[in-house]
Design a protein around this motif. Structure first.
Motif, short mmCIF file in Angstrom:
data_model
loop_
_atom_site.label_atom_id
_atom_site.label_comp_id
_atom_site.label_asym_id
_atom_site.label_seq_id
_atom_site.Cartn_x
_atom_site.Cartn_y
_atom_site.Cartn_z
N ARG A 8 1.27 29.62 4.34
CA ARG A 8 2.45 30.33 3.89
C ARG A 8 3.49 30.34 4.98
N ALA A 9 2.97 30.54 6.22
CA ALA A 9 3.91 30.57 7.33
C ALA A 9 4.53 29.19 7.51
N ALA A 10 3.74 28.18 7.12
CA ALA A 10 4.24 26.82 7.27
C ALA A 10 5.10 26.40 6.11
N GLY A 11 5.28 27.29 5.17
CA GLY A 11 6.14 27.01 4.03
C GLY A 11 5.45 26.15 2.99
N LEU A 12 4.17 26.16 3.07
CA LEU A 12 3.41 25.40 2.09
C LEU A 12 2.65 26.35 1.16
N PRO A 24 6.36 23.87 -1.43
CA PRO A 24 6.58 25.06 -2.27
C PRO A 24 7.19 24.71 -3.61
N MET A 25 7.88 23.58 -3.68
CA MET A 25 8.57 23.29 -4.93
C MET A 25 7.59 22.83 -6.02
N ARG A 27 5.01 22.83 -8.64
CA ARG A 27 4.50 23.89 -9.50
C ARG A 27 3.01 23.71 -9.77
N LEU A 36 0.12 26.25 -9.01
CA LEU A 36 0.23 26.64 -7.61
C LEU A 36 1.19 27.81 -7.48
N HIS A 37 0.68 28.82 -6.71
CA HIS A 37 1.63 29.84 -6.27
C HIS A 37 1.12 30.40 -4.97
N ASN A 42 1.45 38.58 -9.96
CA ASN A 42 1.46 40.02 -10.27
C ASN A 42 0.80 40.86 -9.18
N PRO B 4 9.58 25.04 13.18
CA PRO B 4 10.19 24.44 12.00
C PRO B 4 11.06 25.45 11.32
N ALA B 5 11.93 24.92 10.61
CA ALA B 5 12.83 25.82 9.88
C ALA B 5 11.99 26.78 9.07
N ASP B 6 12.52 27.88 9.25
CA ASP B 6 11.77 28.89 8.49
C ASP B 6 11.74 28.53 7.02
N PRO B 7 10.61 28.30 6.67
CA PRO B 7 10.53 28.01 5.21
C PRO B 7 10.87 29.25 4.43
N VAL B 8 11.58 28.98 3.53
CA VAL B 8 11.94 30.12 2.68
C VAL B 8 10.97 30.14 1.48
N ILE B 9 10.16 31.05 1.60
CA ILE B 9 9.24 31.21 0.47
C ILE B 9 9.92 32.15 -0.50
N ARG B 12 8.88 35.22 -6.02
CA ARG B 12 9.40 35.34 -7.38
C ARG B 12 9.58 36.80 -7.72
N PRO B 14 9.20 39.99 -9.10
CA PRO B 14 8.16 40.63 -9.96
C PRO B 14 8.78 41.07 -11.26
N ARG B 15 7.98 40.87 -12.30
CA ARG B 15 8.49 41.24 -13.61
C ARG B 15 8.56 42.75 -13.73
N SER B 19 1.48 43.62 -15.85
CA SER B 19 0.69 42.44 -16.23
C SER B 19 -0.07 42.70 -17.54
#
Lengths: 204, 1004
Positions: A8-12, A24-25, A27, A36-37, A42, B4-9, B12, B14-15, B19
């Motif tokens: 996650r920290a690696a953006g993966l 990350p892109m 799906r 994948l998420h 939730n 590395p560039a901070d990946p932007v996670i 999403r 939350p609805r 659930s």
């Protein structure tokens, strides 16, 4: 403690099924096709939901009779705890211990363990991720053995059908207990162990 | 290293809404709630049932059933406060909850062996359960019940009426017994309890609808248990309602028509009478308010008088005895018996229930002579009853209204004691009868008769008789006999001509005259002491009879008879009838001759002369001479006696026998035959033909004599003689003679008594003779004689003789029918009078004494061995007599009869030895006690039998349900086999698990 680079920290995004790290892109996992998420969408809601269902069904599973023994027109319904007590009375301590362990200790321990995991990953102050990891694996592994009671009931019910003289039939508690076990297993499964590690970064 | 560039996670968003997994716990909650609701919904009201004991009740297991459907479960078993009861808390089904009102009943069903049988046997397997019973109408809810000790006999909700029967004792009526109406079962006895005060027994009875409509105030219940056997004043009565009630006991009811029926309410109390008759009798007694009670003091014993005995007036029951007690009269200090009776006015015909009216009626009756008297109701049991009798001759008396506790009715003495005395006397007489001796004699007599009847010779008699009859038949059919009627007619013509002649008509008158003379002669004889002479002659004859020589006579006579038989068998003698027939034919010719026809005229004249001669004084002295002649005869007999005339006589008879046996005598018949031939020749001779003419002439001269005027005076003489006779009859002496008959009879009786004493040994001798083989030979002789007689009868000559004799007799009858002949009896009567006088004189001479002595001699003669020897001679033929005894069939009856007689004699002897009279009296005394004991035993018996019957019935049912081939049986066997296998497998598994628990996890 040395910071660990996580996916996650690696953006993966790591596939929870095959472990492939994906951008990350993506799906769906290109290897195994799993959705994948990075984290459950939730959050812990499924965990809490399954756990609640399991706990709720565990109540009637203990109130109603698990096994109804019908012998010469004589009905003898017995609950889980009643059956254990009866086994103790007739001196089968070993069997009583097994049943008690599998049907009472393990389910309750699972409830507590999953609840603790869910609670600790959100608000826990002192995290010991490796211990939590052990706990989670034990829960996952051992949870299925709670079904031994159901297997016994199912087998006996199928075997002991001697008409008027003697017959065994599962009571309403059997279904409840089976569902309860199943729900707790689903709860354990819904828990994403990656959350354990997420907190580590925060703590540092 | 640059990061590395901070990946932007991208987190999403939350609805907003939770659930869908939350649906699962919601569903789980719904399932749980549903289960709980279902459990709670099926759970009905909780009730509490109180039991005395919790036998078989288990919390959580014991079920409550209604009509064999489980409607509840015992949840808890606990004690009530104070530990007095066990409370079972039962969760009932909701469906039955509305019906659990006040009428619900509960009881524990468990195996029960009781007087009613075995019930609840199925609970041995299924366990005890609680049975509930309630009606089908919902009512106010109740939660607390008390269980019944025993199952109710009538299911709750059965239509009908529950009533109560009250009896003074429980009897044999038991719980479960049927109640019958017209012998149809309409109800059941449900319970049997003592009343609180213990004075009565109450039965709760349920009468099923629609029969409960029969119940009214006019209904009477009575016990029909067992056999109603009673001996009362009315005799013996046996009554059985039905075989079922005989076994189970039972009660019946019926209506009393005389009472107006009113409807009753449930729980109405009826009285249970001991029997139907009592129920009917008590109809009026129930109305106790109108009864009048009286006391009667009887002078004699009141043994046999019991409460309930009837009070009768002219055979109609008017009341009953209530009590029989004894008191001490305070005035006289004497012991008195008191009999309290209740008079029922309705029985007397008094409709007014006021007791005053009854008392007034009775007062009037007593003043007119009605008295109480004890009477025998039943001889066998000796039960008494009170009879109100009309005794118009009794002293005046009234009802004593001052008497305590009730007015006293006057009584008169009964005659029961006399009756008892006379019965006893009769028994004594019967006891004293010499039955044994009688039987012994009868047995001996039968034995003798048996021997005689069984002899061959006796059996031969019918054959012989048959042969004789055959001969007679042949005789009747013979041509000679057929011819005889013609000859008879000819003879009759001749005789009638003779009879019709006027001369013969006068003959009877002459006969009368002759009889008169004869009477005169008899009178002379009487006066001449002839009786004394006869007496002396009898004495002489007795001496003669006692002489030994005379006793030898029988033997000689017997030999003589044998010879005579031989003589009769002689062909010559048998030729005689032929000759006689020829002679008769000749005689007929003679009679038919004209000379003979005139003979009657002459005969009449001759008779007249004869009478003249009879009137001759010389003839009148003849009796005196006869008397002296008899005296001489006596003397001669005495001489004979002295000279051993009897010996001579015997010798003479022997000689006669010798003569008879002599060949010359054998030729006698031929000679006689020759003589008869000669006579016939003579009859046919010319001289004899002339003879009638001579006779005729002689008779003519005789008639001339009769025509003499002197002869005309004869009727006057006859009249004079009759007058004399009447004078004699009027004579007082005759009256005294008649008076003398009485002593004569007395004497005859005395003589007969003497004869009797002597006759007994004579009879004994006679029996000895009968036993003698000689006597038994006699039938053979008779048979032989009959054979001879038959031969004689076969002779043709004899047959024609019969025809001749018949014709002659008919002629004679015609003569006798003549009017004049009828005067003869009068004369004969006079002659008899004289004869009686003669007998009177004989009596004076103690002729009877001599006769007695003569009989004694005769007995001595019968005892004589000679006589027995005579009998012995015929023994050969009679010996066969016994052979007949051996013949099948013939002996059975007499022998059997004899044996029976012997046994009867033995029996009677035994009876007598055991003093039959006393035994009978004792037995009669014991009959009453025995009857009572039997009655009680019989009453107790049905109860016992009923238990046995029910037990066996239940056992039968059980056995039937468990019998081979039933499905349950088959299933049970199969199941048990499977259980065994399963148990073995489970045991193995358990052993394995115990030894190695980890096999549960890792598998075997």
């Amino acid at each position: 403690m040395t910071a660990v680079l996580t996916a996650r920290a690696a953006g993966l995004v790591a596939c929870t099924t095959c472990g492939r790290a994906a951008p990350p892109m993506e799906r769906l996992c290109l290897r195994c096709g799993e959705r994948l998420h990075s984290r459950p969408p939730n959050g812990l809601q499924p965990v809490w939901g399954w756990l609640a269902a399991g706990v709720i069904l565990y109540i009637p599973a203990n109130i109603f009779p698990m096994l109804v023994t019908r012998s010469l027109g004589h009905n003898d319904p017995s609950t889980i705890v009643g059956g254990v007590i009866e086994l103790v009375h007739i001196g089968s301590y070993g069997v009583a211990a097994i049943v008690f362990f599998a049907s009472v200790i393990i389910p309750i321990a699972k409830f507590l363990a999953i609840g603790y995991l869910g609670w600790i990953v959100r608000r826990g102050e002192r995290l010991e991720p490796h211990r939590l990891r052990h706990l989670y694996e034990v829960v996952e592994y051992i949870g299925r053995w709670s079904m031994i009671d159901i297997f016994v009931v199912a087998i006996l019910s199928a075997l002991v059908q001697l008409g008027f003289v003697a017959s065994l039939s599962p009571g309403p508690a059997a279904a409840c207990f089976a569902l309860s076990v199943a729900f707790t297993m689903l709860a354990a499964r819904a828990f994403d162990p990656r959350l354990i590690w997420d907190r580590i970064g925060e703590l540092e | 290293m640059t990061d590395p560039a901070d990946p932007v996670i991208e987190e999403r968003t939350p609805r907003q809404w939770p659930s869908p997994v939350w649906l699962v716990p919601v569903l789980a909650i719904l399932i749980s709630i549903g289960l709980l609701w279902q459990s709670w919904a099926s759970r009905g009201p909780v009730i509490e049932i109180a039991f005395k004991t919790a036998t078989g009740l288990t919390a959580g297991e014991t079920q409550v059933k209604y009509r064999d459907v489980t409607v509840g479960t015992v949840e808890e078993v606990r004690f009530s406060e104070g530990l007095t009861q066990v409370i079972a808390v039962v969760a009932m089904e909701r469906s039955v909850a509305p019906y659990l009102d006040a009428d619900a009943q509960f009881w524990i069903v468990r195996p029960r062996v009781s007087a009613e049988g075995i019930t609840g046997l199925e609970t041995v397997i299924s366990g005890t359960y609680i049975e509930g019973s309630w009606d089908t109408e919902a009512g106010p809810r109740r939660t607390s019940f008390t269980a019944q000790d025993t199952p109710p006999l009538t299911p709750e909700g059965t239509p009908g009426t529950r009533i109560v029967l009250r009896a003074t004792d429980g009897g044999s009526l038991s719980v479960g017994a049927p109640v019958l109406y017209k012998r149809v079962e309409v109800g059941t006895v449900e319970s049997k309890t003592l009343t609180a005060d213990g004075a009565a027994v109450e039965f709760e009875v349920f009468i099923n609808a629609p029969h409960d409509r029969r119940l009214s105030t006019a209904t009477r219940f009575w016990n029909t248990s067992g056999i109603d056997l009673r001996f009362g004043a009315d005799g013996a009565q046996v009554h059985i309602e039905s075989i079922a009630s005989l076994i189970r006991g039972g009660a019946s009811f019926g209506d009393i028509p005389s009472i107006e029926p009113k409807p009753i309410q449930p729980g109405h109390v009826f009285r249970l009478f001991a029997s139907a008759s009592e129920a009917q009798e008590q109809v009026i007694a129930d109305d106790e308010g109108s009864q009048s009670r009286f006391v009667i003091e009887f002078s004699g014993s009141v043994r046999g008088l019991r409460p309930g005995a009837p009070v009768e007036y002219r055979g109609i029951k008017v009341g009953q005895v209530l009590d029989v007690t004894a008191i001490i009269d305070p005035d006289t200090q004497r012991f008195e018996t008191q009999t309290i009776v209740a008079i029922q006015p309705a029985r007397l015909g008094v409709q007014d229930p006021d007791p005053e009216v009854t008392i007034r009626v009775l007062t009037q009756a007593v003043q007119e002579g009605v008295r109480a008297k004890l009477a025998m109701g039943n001889l066998l049991t000796g039960s008494l009853f009170v009879n109100l009798v009309d005794e118009p001759t009794a002293p005046y008396d009234e009802i004593d209204f001052d008497y305590e506790p009730y007015p006293r009715l006057p009584s008169v003495a009964s005659d029961i004691d006399e009756l008892a005395g006379s019965v006893e006397g009769i028994l004594d007489r019967v006891n004293a009868l010499p039955v044994e001796a009688l039987m012994a004699n009868a047995v001996a007599l039968l034995e003798n008769a048996n021997r005689i009847v069984g002899s061959d010779d006796t059996r031969a008699i019918p054959g012989k008789a048959l042969e004789i009859l055959d001969a007679v038949e042949r005789l009747a059919a013979s041509p000679d006999l057929q011819r005889s009627p013609a000859e008879l007619a000819a003879l009759l013509t001749s005789v009638r001509a003779l009879v019709e002649s006027p001369e013969l008509a006068e003959a009877p008158a002459s006969v009368a005259a002759i009889l008169a003379s004869t009477r005169a002669i008899l009178d002379e004889l009487e006066t001449g002491g002839a009786a004394g002479n006869i007496n002396a002659t009898l004495a002489a004859i007795r001496e003669l009879a006692e002489s030994p020589e005379f006793k030898a006579l029988p033997a000689e006579a017997q030999q003589g008879l044998a010879s005579l038989t031989a003589l009769i068998n002689d062909p010559g003698l048998q030729a005689i009838p032929e000759r006689a027939l020829a002679v008769l034919s000749a005689a007929e010719t003679v009679v038919a001759s004209p000379g003979v026809q005139k003979a009657p005229d002459e005969l009449a004249a001759l008779m007249t002369s004869l009478r003249t001669l009879a009137d001759d004084p010389d003839l009148r002295t003849a009796p005196a001479r006869l008397a002296s002649a008899l005296g001489s005869a006596e003397a001669m007999l005495a001489d004979l006696d002295r000279d051993e005339a009897a010996g001579n006589l015997a010798a003479t008879i022997a000689a006669v026998r010798a003569i008879v046996e002599d060949p010359g005598t054998a030729g006698l018949p031929e000679q006689a035959s020759a003589t008869l031939t000669a006579i016939r020749a003579l009859a046919e001779s010319e001289d004899l033909a002339r003879t009638p003419g001579e006779i005729n002439r002689t008779l003519a001269s005789v008639r001339g004599l009769i025509d003499d005027p002197a002869m005309q005076a004869v009727p006057g003489d006859v009249q004079a003689a009759l007058a004399a006779l009447r004078a004699r009859l009027d004579d007082p002496a005759l009256a005294s003679a008649i008076a003398g008959i009485d002593p004569l009879i007395a004497y005859v009786r005395a003589t007969l008594e003497r004869l009797e004493t002597q006759a007994t040994p004579a009879l004994a001798s006679l029996r000895a003779i009968l036993d003698d083989p000689g006597t038994r030979a006699t039938p053979a002789e008779i048979a032989a004689t009959l054979a001879s007689a038959r031969k004689l009868m076969d002779e043709e000559g004899l047959r024609s003789a019969v025809g001749e004799a018949a014709e002659t007799l008919r002629a004679l009858r015609q003569i006798l029918d003549q009017p004049s002949a009828r005067q003869a009896p009068a004369e004969l009567a006079a002659a008899l009078t004289s004869a009686r006088e003669l007998l009177t004189s004989l009596e004076e001479e103690d002729a009877a004494g001599n006769l007695s002595a003569a009989l004694a001699s005769a007995r001595a003669l019968l005892d004589d061995p000679e006589l027995r020897r005579l009998s012995a001679e015929a023994s050969g033929t009679l010996a066969a007599l016994r052979e007949v005894l051996d013949a099948p069939g013939a002996e059975d009856l007499p022998v059997a009869a004899r044996d029976a007689m012997r046994e009867a004699a033995d029996l009677m002897a035994q009876f007598r030895a055991e003093n039959i009279g006393a035994a009978t009296a004792g037995a009669l005394g014991g009959v009453e006690d025995a009857t009572r004991a039997v009655q009680q035993a019989v009453k107790g018996f049905p109860a016992l039998v009923s238990r046995l019957a029910r037990v066996s019935e239940k056992a039968d049912e059980l056995l039937a349900s468990v019998s081979v081939g039933s499905e349950l049986n088959y299933e049970a066997v199969t199941a048990i086999r499977e259980i065994r296998d399963a148990a073995r497998a489970v045991t193995d598994l358990a052993d394995l698990v115990q030894r190695q628990p980890n096999v549960l996890i890792i598998g075997k």
